[in-house]
Enzyme design. Sequence first.
Site, mmCIF file in Angstrom:
data_model
loop_
_atom_site.group_PDB
_atom_site.id
_atom_site.type_symbol
_atom_site.label_atom_id
_atom_site.label_comp_id
_atom_site.label_asym_id
_atom_site.label_seq_id
_atom_site.Cartn_x
_atom_site.Cartn_y
_atom_site.Cartn_z
ATOM 1 N N HIS A 87 0.819 -1.221 0.000
ATOM 2 C CA HIS A 87 0.000 0.000 0.000
ATOM 3 C C HIS A 87 0.851 1.269 0.000
ATOM 4 O O HIS A 87 0.340 2.343 -0.289
ATOM 5 C CB HIS A 87 -1.016 -0.017 1.150
ATOM 6 N N ASP A 139 -0.694 -7.479 1.390
ATOM 7 C CA ASP A 139 -0.088 -6.148 1.475
ATOM 8 C C ASP A 139 1.417 -6.288 1.710
ATOM 9 O O ASP A 139 1.903 -6.087 2.820
ATOM 10 C CB ASP A 139 -0.765 -5.352 2.599
ATOM 11 N N SER A 243 4.106 1.832 8.404
ATOM 12 C CA SER A 243 3.739 0.823 7.411
ATOM 13 C C SER A 243 4.943 0.344 6.624
ATOM 14 O O SER A 243 5.827 1.139 6.295
ATOM 15 C CB SER A 243 2.760 1.416 6.408
#
Length: 850
Positions: A87, A139, A243
């Site tokens: 992402h 992801d 992330s």
Amino acid sequence: MSLHLLLPLAILAFQPRPGAFEDSTLSPTQEEPEDLDCGRPAPSARIVGGSDAQPLSWPWQVSLHHGGGHICGGSLIAPSWILSAAHCFVTNGSLEPAAEWTAVLGVHSQDGPLEGAHVRAVAAILVPPNYSRVELGDDLALLRLASPARLSPAVRPVCLPRASHRFVHGTACWATGWGDVQEADPLPLPWVLQEVELRLLGEAACQCLYSRRGPFNLTLQLLPGMLCAGYPEGRRDTCQGDSGGPLVCEEGGRWFQAGITSFGFGCGRRNRPGVFTAVARYEAWIREHVSGSQPGPAFPKQPQEPQPGPREPQEENCTIALPTCGKAPQPGAWPWEAQVMVPGSRPCHGALVSESWVLAPASCFPDPSRELDAWRVRLPARARAERVARLVRHENASWDAAADLALLQLRAPVNLSAGPRAVCLPHPDHYFLPGSRCRLARWGRGGPAQGPGTQLEAQLLSGWWCHCLYGHQGASVPLPGDPPHMLCPAYQEEEEAGRCWNDSSWSLVCREEGTWFLAAITDSFNGCLRPRAFSPLQTQGPWISHVTRGAYLEDQLAWDWGPEGEETKTQTCPPRTLHGACGLRPEAAPTGVLWPWLAEVHVAGDQVCTGILVAPGWVLAATHCVLRLGSTTVPYIEVYLGRAGASPLPHSHQVSRSVISIRLPRHLGLRPPLALLELSSPVEPSPSALPICLHPRGVPPGSSCWVLGWKDSQNRVPVAATVSILTPQLCHCLNQDILPPGTLCVLYAQEQEDRCEVASAPPLLCQTERGSWVLMGMAVQGSRELFAALGPEEAWISQTVGNVHFLPHTGAPYWSQGSGNLCPPDMAGASGSAPAAALFLLLLPPLIQG
Ligand code: 4AZ
């Protein structure tokens, strides 16, 4: 991207020092060793709720830069390969060009000296073909560096688990990154890598947490390839900017990467642990690309993994964390009430928001330079007063009433399970439902010195009311869920006291599912206007959590928005007059009285007439209803407001006043049809009692009109019958000779004319194009169709009342039908417009009967 979309992307501005980050290529002596070691920080060394990492403790941690700043984390898994999250690189379904990204390796503080750190260009970004959105899994991303990393004590790869490997649930692992330290709260300078210990949660335990409605009223279905780490009680977590970074667990003296930081609902929230991509599941995909891409051993030789631990019990119990803030052990107990004592001034009331911090109005402490040593804070059930270490004023405290806040840090934290407790604070997106049960509690130096009145029961009004009573004309009302500009509670002013507490300020504390939130605060008093507007605290939540790093921001607990929540159309407020708001009546699912200006006028205890509030101290009624013909004594009249209709407001929101005088205009010979009743004292504007508007010179153009009355005089549930108002000419033609000047005639819509009984003299109202409700007249005795118009009495009304709400004059008056100068044809039918003739015919029967 994550579900945590409400927050702006935090970018750490990043300026490499000249020379520190040059791209370098491997020299022959630096070539990758055959058995490249992994998962071992250099032997010499060793987020939300985390702390600064030691340099060299996480040498595989990579910072991925785009546009000159840190965007995501990553981990070095081979000299030329970085593992990260898909992402980070996919925007609107397409992969960003690799050339726009750089990888910074061996960096500890992104601000300070960058010894050992170096930058590599990214040559390629690979993302699994099925990746679309974080919630749908897959992801992960592989980044191939343009040239291999230069390995050193600060730059080493992490070990990857085999597909068959199972990490034992409950294992303490570590997540690292330069992400936000709380929601919407970026890591402060000097941007030192943060580490946080997170426990692996079993699939069932995590699914159980995510199956319960949480932030944004959402649930989540976990998919294979996802794993959770964190705590049911929250407070320690990864956040935006982390992330792509690694979640690593130590096994047999080496660190294995169990997860890739992927997403979560908010950060550190209760029952919402972080969701990670389970690396083991993707062994084949990673190997295929990393080993296939280069000749030679690009992939570190994976160590022999230790035996897997005991399997997770099938019946993993579901441990849900309950709110720890906002719990009052007994009704009426207020365990977060804090009194700040500064020598030389009255105690100042605030609220305990965490173990160490008290929130109070900054205006209590105008002179922050005073010695904090002498300050004391009294908390419930604490024998000794607490000492104060620090005072942090809100930066806008001195000019913005909504930010009149200061935080006081206690010298020693208090034990929140023994006596004092913290009140919950709302997140910025919290929506306190209209009708919520709240209390007004003492705040600052306000409130009476003692006695039971230190708290008032209150109920939250719909945003529409609150906004339009105070907002300007045409202001658009925030939709449910948008941050409100103000919150308005309905509560009963202490009538016995016969005054409003002029010097008081209050906090508004609202309950959801038995948990109390500090929802809003007032500044010191701004007049006796009701409902009083409170400044919502939710906009201050980020500042409070930034300063305290531990205040209890709790998720919304009640989600039943009802019909108001479904209203997505933006509503605007009708015009205001010189004297404020008038004629307000929410269109959509109103909470409160439907007709706030409709009064029951009880005459001498038996007859009940309709009255209309035209100003806070005045009600207009039909003379014939309140004064018996021939009677010489003025009857005892009591007026009730806030009683009409099926009101969800408690009875305590009814307002009653006695009438102290009846005023009639001077009329030559005739008895005037309209009477103004002067109330014993003005009423506070509120959804139970709000004046109607008047309109100069007749019927406002483009309006829709109704007769408002009761179906029967016993239960008095208001009913409105749709009518058209006829032109004066038509009205005159229909009623030649029998009409006093200024009488209005109406035509009822089909089957509407029997809706209201006439004995109580119902009013004729219109709603203007812009939404204001306007009073046109009161029924003439015994008639359904004829109304004594207010128009001719405008001057008398304004002279008598003073603060009546006249709307600005807007163009030619509205009439339901054509406005020819001549009377329509008689029954024999001569000339004239067809619609007028039809009206004429329609109106005849009742007139003949009457
Ligand atoms: C993010 O926006 C993000 N608390 C990462 C992790 C978590 C939430 C958001 C988990 O990148």
